[in-house]
Design a protein around this motif. Sequence first.
Motif, short mmCIF file in Angstrom:
data_model
loop_
_atom_site.label_atom_id
_atom_site.label_comp_id
_atom_site.label_asym_id
_atom_site.label_seq_id
_atom_site.Cartn_x
_atom_site.Cartn_y
_atom_site.Cartn_z
N ILE A 1 -35.62 34.86 19.99
CA ILE A 1 -35.92 33.75 20.91
C ILE A 1 -34.65 33.08 21.44
CG2 ILE A 1 -36.14 32.01 19.07
CD1 ILE A 1 -38.47 30.81 20.69
N PHE A 2 -33.57 33.12 20.66
CA PHE A 2 -32.33 32.45 21.08
C PHE A 2 -31.38 33.39 21.82
CE2 PHE A 2 -33.64 30.06 17.21
CZ PHE A 2 -34.07 28.92 17.87
N GLY A 3 -31.78 34.63 21.97
CA GLY A 3 -31.00 35.57 22.76
C GLY A 3 -29.55 35.69 22.31
N SER A 4 -28.66 35.68 23.28
CA SER A 4 -27.23 35.87 22.99
C SER A 4 -26.56 34.61 22.48
CB SER A 4 -26.52 36.35 24.26
OG SER A 4 -26.64 35.38 25.29
N ALA A 5 -27.32 33.53 22.31
CA ALA A 5 -26.71 32.27 21.86
C ALA A 5 -26.40 32.27 20.37
CB ALA A 5 -27.63 31.09 22.19
#
Length: 596
Positions: free
Chosen positions: A128-132
Motif C-alpha cells: 500500500i505504501f509503494g516505493s515510500a
Amino acid sequence: MTIPPAVTAARALVADLVSRGVEDIVLAPGSRSAPLAYAVAEAADAGRVTLHVRIDERSAGFVALGLSKASEGAPVAVVTTSGTAVANLHPAVLEASHTGLPLILLTADRPHELRGTGASQTTDQVGIFGSAVRFAVDVPAPSGSQGLTGEPDIEPGTASEQELRDLRSITGRAVSAALGFRSGHPGPVHLNLAFRDPLAPSAPLPGLPADTAQEGYPTPDPPLVVPAVLQHVASPALPGDPARTVVVAGDGAGTDARQLAEVQGWPLFAEPSSGAAGGPNAIAAYRVLLGSEELAAGIEQVVVLGRPTLSRPVQRLLARPDVTVSVVAPGAGPWPDAARNAAVVLPGVAPAWFETSTPPPSAFLERWRAAGAQAARVLDEVTCDDAVLGGPTALSVARAVAAVLGPDDLLVVGSSNPVRDLELVLGLDGPGPAVLANRGLAGIDGTVSTAVGVALAAARRGLRTRALLGDLTFLHDIGGLLRGPHEPSVDLEIVVVNDDGGSIFATLEHGALADSGSAASATFERVFGTPHGSNLAQLCAGYGVDHQLVKDVPTLRHALQAPSHGIKVIEVRVPRADRQAETRELARRLVAAVQP
C-alpha cells in the motif's frame, strides 16, 4: 493459560523490536491489532518501552515521526488495525521517506483466507505504501501448526518455535533497512501482520519481569548490525574556483556544512532546519540578496549539503549553466538536484576538506558578509518594537520567537510562511534554538502531531519544545492536540500566527491575481486565501488546551519566557491583506541596501 498464536507472535515481535533499539511505540486502537496492543502494553508495564496511544492514525504517524526526529533518527514503531487505519499512515510515511526517518509500520490484517471475501475492514494492504518504504513484508498469520518455512510445530496451540524464528529474522531485516545499515538510506519499513482469531489471551497476560525474558516472550536474537560501507572522496579537489564558492545547506545538512564553510572561507546559505545556521560565514537574507545581480554574478561554484527546498532564488542559482554544482549525498537514496545541473555527486565530505587551516577572508567572502550585515540592519529596522507599534507582523513574531529561545530549546517550524520568515530573522539576536521542520515534502500535514512527538523525545534530553505555525497548518492538524489522560505528559508551546488564511499564496505568482480586479480578487480569496474565521480559543478549550491571545510583540516575549506546563497555544493575529506588498517592499529595500 493457553496463549493464542497471534498473541505469542506479537509478544516475540515486540521483544525483538525492543532488543534492536526501539524505545517508543505509538498505537492507535483497533480489534485486529489487539495481539500487538496486548504485547506493547505488557512491555510498557515492564518498563521496556514507552507506549503512546492516539485515536487518529494520521496523528499517530506524525507523533512517531516527531519522536524519531527529536531522538536523532532512533527507530519508532507505529501500530494500527486494518482497513483505512493503514491508509491514514500514508502522509507520515511519505514525509519519513523523503526525510530519511526510520518508522516501523506494524499494520494488522486479516488472514489470507479472508482477503478478497468482503470481510469487514479488509482491503489490499500489501504494497500500500509503494516505493515510500525501504522494506515491506506480508507476514502470514501464525497458526501453531507450521512455521513460515514449513517446519512442523513442536507445541500445538501456540506459535511454533520456527514461526517465531522466522518472525525475528524478518524483524531484523526490517530494522536494518529502516536504519539504513546496508544502504545508508534510512526510512520507513512496513510489516503487514496477518492475525487469525483468537486475538486475545484467555486470561490476563502474566506480565514481564523487569530484567529477564520468560516463556511466551522469547529471548531475542542479537541485533542484526550490518553497517553500510561509504567511501568518501579521497581528494579534496573540486572543480571551479574555490575563491568563488558558496555552501548551500538544506534541510538536514548537519554541522558539516557550517564547518566546511568556515574552514574553506566560503559564504554559507543555510536554511533554518539545516542544523548549520549560524557562525561568521552565515549570510542573512541570502535568498533575497541573490536578487542583486552584482552579488549573484560572482558565484562560480556551489557545494550543496542536505536538501534545499525553501527558496526559488537558490534553485535558480543551482540551475545556472555558468555555476558548477557539487552535491554531497550520502547513502543509496536519490540526491537533491531539482535543477538537473549537478556536475558531481559525492557520497560524503572528504576529511581532507576539513584539514586545511582557515584562510584569511577573501574579497568574495567579505563582500557577502558585508551584504549580510546590511541586510540584517534592514531586517532589524522593520521588525524592532518601534516598527510594529501598530501591531505585530508575521516577520516580527518570528523574530520574537527566535530571540527568546536559546540552546536548551527546540523549535518546530511549520511550512509556508513561518519557516521563510524564520529564515530571514534567525540569528539577528544571537544563535537562537535548534530548528526542526517537516521539509521532506514541505507540507503542512501533521505538524501539530510532529511537534508533540518532538516534545516527548526532547524532554528526555532536557530540552524544551516550542512550535511556530501558521493558522492553516494549526487547523489542518488540530486533532494532534488530543491526548488521553493516561498518556505521557508533554510540555509544548505553540505560537500560531493567525492571518485568517493562506498568505503564502500572495507571495507567489497567484498573488498577481488578487491585484487584477475585483472578480479575480474574489477568486483568489476563495481558492487560495481560504479564510476560515475560526475561533482558536474555543477550539483549544474543546481539547482542554490552554490558549492565550497576545496583541503585541513584548507580550509575546513575556508569554514565551513565563513558566508553562502541558500544551499551550499562544495566538498572535496579524494582517494578511498587505502581505504581498510588504514582501515586495522588503525585497526592494534589502537589495537596494547592498548596491554600491
